[in-house]
Design a protein around this motif. Structure first.
Motif, PDB file in Angstrom:
ATOM      1  N   TYR A 116     -49.354 -31.841  -4.770  1.00  0.00           N
ATOM      2  CA  TYR A 116     -48.840 -31.364  -6.220  1.00  0.00           C
ATOM      3  C   TYR A 116     -48.026 -30.748  -6.574  1.00  0.00           C
ATOM      4  O   TYR A 116     -47.293 -30.289  -7.022  1.00  0.00           O
ATOM      5  N   LEU A 117     -49.517 -28.896  -6.775  1.00  0.00           N
ATOM      6  CA  LEU A 117     -48.603 -28.047  -7.265  1.00  0.00           C
ATOM      7  C   LEU A 117     -48.665 -26.766  -5.650  1.00  0.00           C
ATOM      8  O   LEU A 117     -48.163 -26.132  -6.437  1.00  0.00           O
ATOM      9  N   TYR A 118     -48.936 -27.651  -4.707  1.00  0.00           N
ATOM     10  CA  TYR A 118     -48.824 -26.061  -3.743  1.00  0.00           C
ATOM     11  C   TYR A 118     -48.187 -26.810  -1.999  1.00  0.00           C
ATOM     12  O   TYR A 118     -47.206 -26.700  -1.681  1.00  0.00           O
ATOM     13  N   ALA A 126     -40.960 -23.503  -7.910  1.00  0.00           N
ATOM     14  CA  ALA A 126     -40.037 -24.292  -9.507  1.00  0.00           C
ATOM     15  C   ALA A 126     -41.642 -23.160 -10.703  1.00  0.00           C
ATOM     16  O   ALA A 126     -41.260 -23.079 -12.106  1.00  0.00           O
ATOM     17  N   SER A 127     -42.754 -23.467 -10.588  1.00  0.00           N
ATOM     18  CA  SER A 127     -43.935 -23.682 -11.074  1.00  0.00           C
ATOM     19  C   SER A 127     -45.285 -22.940 -10.965  1.00  0.00           C
ATOM     20  O   SER A 127     -45.290 -22.347 -11.457  1.00  0.00           O
ATOM     21  N   VAL A 249     -50.520 -32.223 -15.679  1.00  0.00           N
ATOM     22  CA  VAL A 249     -49.482 -30.265 -15.941  1.00  0.00           C
ATOM     23  C   VAL A 249     -47.861 -31.441 -15.397  1.00  0.00           C
ATOM     24  O   VAL A 249     -47.649 -31.427 -13.891  1.00  0.00           O
ATOM     25  N   ASP A 250     -47.771 -31.544 -16.386  1.00  0.00           N
ATOM     26  CA  ASP A 250     -46.377 -32.120 -16.312  1.00  0.00           C
ATOM     27  C   ASP A 250     -44.894 -30.607 -16.444  1.00  0.00           C
ATOM     28  O   ASP A 250     -44.116 -30.755 -17.092  1.00  0.00           O
ATOM     29  N   GLU A 251     -45.706 -29.426 -17.775  1.00  0.00           N
ATOM     30  CA  GLU A 251     -44.675 -28.616 -18.073  1.00  0.00           C
ATOM     31  C   GLU A 251     -43.869 -27.718 -17.200  1.00  0.00           C
ATOM     32  O   GLU A 251     -44.951 -26.918 -16.080  1.00  0.00           O
ATOM     33  N   ALA A 259     -48.926 -36.581 -12.936  1.00  0.00           N
ATOM     34  CA  ALA A 259     -49.300 -36.803 -13.791  1.00  0.00           C
ATOM     35  C   ALA A 259     -48.052 -37.681 -14.750  1.00  0.00           C
ATOM     36  O   ALA A 259     -48.929 -38.666 -15.654  1.00  0.00           O
ATOM     37  N   GLU A 260     -47.517 -38.273 -13.947  1.00  0.00           N
ATOM     38  CA  GLU A 260     -46.749 -39.922 -14.757  1.00  0.00           C
ATOM     39  C   GLU A 260     -48.071 -41.053 -14.201  1.00  0.00           C
ATOM     40  O   GLU A 260     -48.463 -42.078 -15.207  1.00  0.00           O
ATOM     41  N   VAL A 261     -48.436 -40.483 -12.962  1.00  0.00           N
ATOM     42  CA  VAL A 261     -49.616 -41.864 -12.413  1.00  0.00           C
ATOM     43  C   VAL A 261     -50.631 -41.874 -13.515  1.00  0.00           C
ATOM     44  O   VAL A 261     -50.921 -43.076 -14.077  1.00  0.00           O
TER      45      VAL A 261
END
Length: 409
Positions: A116-118, A126-127, A249-251, A259-261
């Protein structure tokens, strides 16, 4: 002296960017008075164990890394104000379930967070990458985030979702195109071969794999979503707080599939995590800021020099062959330091021999490069210039005058 917990710094509105660190912070916040521990924002290169969270216990001069190991140490060597208020007292079955679900989170939720994040290039750029740039002091953002992304990608490699990394896909396509050109194939411009755009061409890599991603997420969330976390130990509740907090986390995250699931289909789990977070850190959105944070600079003398030393280690890790030797030597040095903290007598060190070997290797490579640069290029003509013999004719007008005199004689 107070316990010192070294953790990754805050990000996404959470006390840390790492799940284990969030869990360790939450456990200490509920079991120990603020006067008996300190939270130090750091990175793995600053601790002997090279892993965060890392707990330094000055009373017995030990370093402990990893959430479960820190819990075990606090329960066997509790600080004066320690109180694990798990109520009602856990039965052996509850203790076994708590350990099992904590291990399940570490083994199965961590790869999801890595995807998700990496692994996702869009979310990383972006994040996640900007978050590490804010957390780490200069110049560490130049080396450590890239190494961490590689490590996290390895954690998720068995899921077979490397196509989320568009950088890798682009590099692979460029290599295939170069190989085709070298093989003699005719290169046709893309503008002449591209037909009408299909749905598959328009979709992003994450969208193409959305069905499989949701399946991977459900395999984990179906298990932890049915657990009655309120009946388990405090250690297990802190663990689910750490891992699920990062999963929702969705910020500022462009691709919010995880995050949506989680938020849409596992509302009970999300409500428990959010309520437990407010109960642990306070009602405000950033209640964790009131915890006993300590600047890393106040705990280390000559921090600036140490930062550049850590940068040098990061650069050395990336050098082919030498990086592997350096990594093994540095791990052995850190191990010796930990044993010295515990009072274990150590044998002679090989540091001087290692540095002498590196010095000789560097000098040899430098001399070879210098000699290589002095050689003529392969295929170039070798020209030889001889200095002409000195004659009176080469002295200009005076030479002409002297030459005429000699001719008369």
């Amino acid at each position: 002296m107070a316990l010192q917990l070294y953790v990754w710094g805050p990000a996404f509105g959470l006390p840390s960017i790492d799940a284990e660190c969030i869990a360790a912070i939450a456990y200490l916040a509920q079991t120990t008075n603020k006067a008996d521990y300190q939270l130090i924002q750091s990175s793995p290169s600053a601790v002997p164990t090279h892993h965060l969270p890392a707990l330094h216990d000055p009373s017995n001069r030990t370093w402990i890394s990893g959430y479960t190991s820190i819990l075990r140490h606090l329960q066997t060597h509790p600080p004066p104000s320690f109180h694990d208020a798990t109520f009602p007292p856990p039965t052996p079955t509850i203790q076994a379930d708590s350990k099992a679900y904590t291990t399940f989170l570490s083994a199965n939720a961590t790869p999801l967070i890595a995807l998700y994040l990496y692994v996702s290039s869009a979310n990383w750029a972006a994040s996640t990458r900007p978050a590490y740039s804010k957390i780490l002091p200069m110049p560490l953002p130049w080396t450590e985030p890239a190494q961490l992304r590689q490590t996290m990608s390895t954690r998720a490699e068995h899921l077979g979702m490397s196509s989320l990394d568009t950088d890798v896909e682009t590099e692979k396509e460029e290599q295939e195109a170069d190989a085709a050109r070298r093989a003699g194939w005719i290169s046709i411009p893309a503008s002449l071969t591209r037909g009408p755009s299909t749905v598959g061409e328009v979709m992003t890599p994450e969208e193409k794999r959305r069905i499989k991603l949701e399946g991977l997420a459900k395999d984990v969330l179906d298990v932890i979503g049915e657990v009655e976390w309120a009946k388990l130990t405090m250690g297990a509740r802190c663990a689910v707080l750490g891992w699920v907090s990062l999963m929702i986390v969705d910020e500022g995250v462009p691709r919010r599939w995880l995050a949506e699931v989680t938020r849409q289909k596992y509302t009970g789990l999300v409500e428990f995590v959010e309520d437990y977070g407010r109960e642990t850190f306070g009602p405000g959105p950033r209640g964790w800021e009131s915890l006993p944070w300590v600047d890393e600079g106040t705990e280390a003398h000559g921090l600036g020099l140490k930062l550049y030393q850590r940068l040098g280690h990061g650069v050395m890790y990336e050098v082919p062959w030498i990086g592997e030797v350096w990594r093994r030597w540095w791990a052995e040095k850190r191990r010796r330091q930990v044993l010295e903290y515990k009072g274990v007598k150590q044998g002679p060190s090989w540091d001087r021999l290692v540095f002498a070997g590196f010095g000789i290797t560097a000098l040899t490579m430098g001399a070879a490069i210098w000699y290589w640069q002095t050689l003529p290029r392969f295929g170039a003509l070798v020209q030889r210039w001889d200095q002409p013999a000195l004659a009176v004719g080469g002295l200009g007008a005076a030479g002409a005058f002297l030459s005429s005199m000699f001719d008369e004689l």
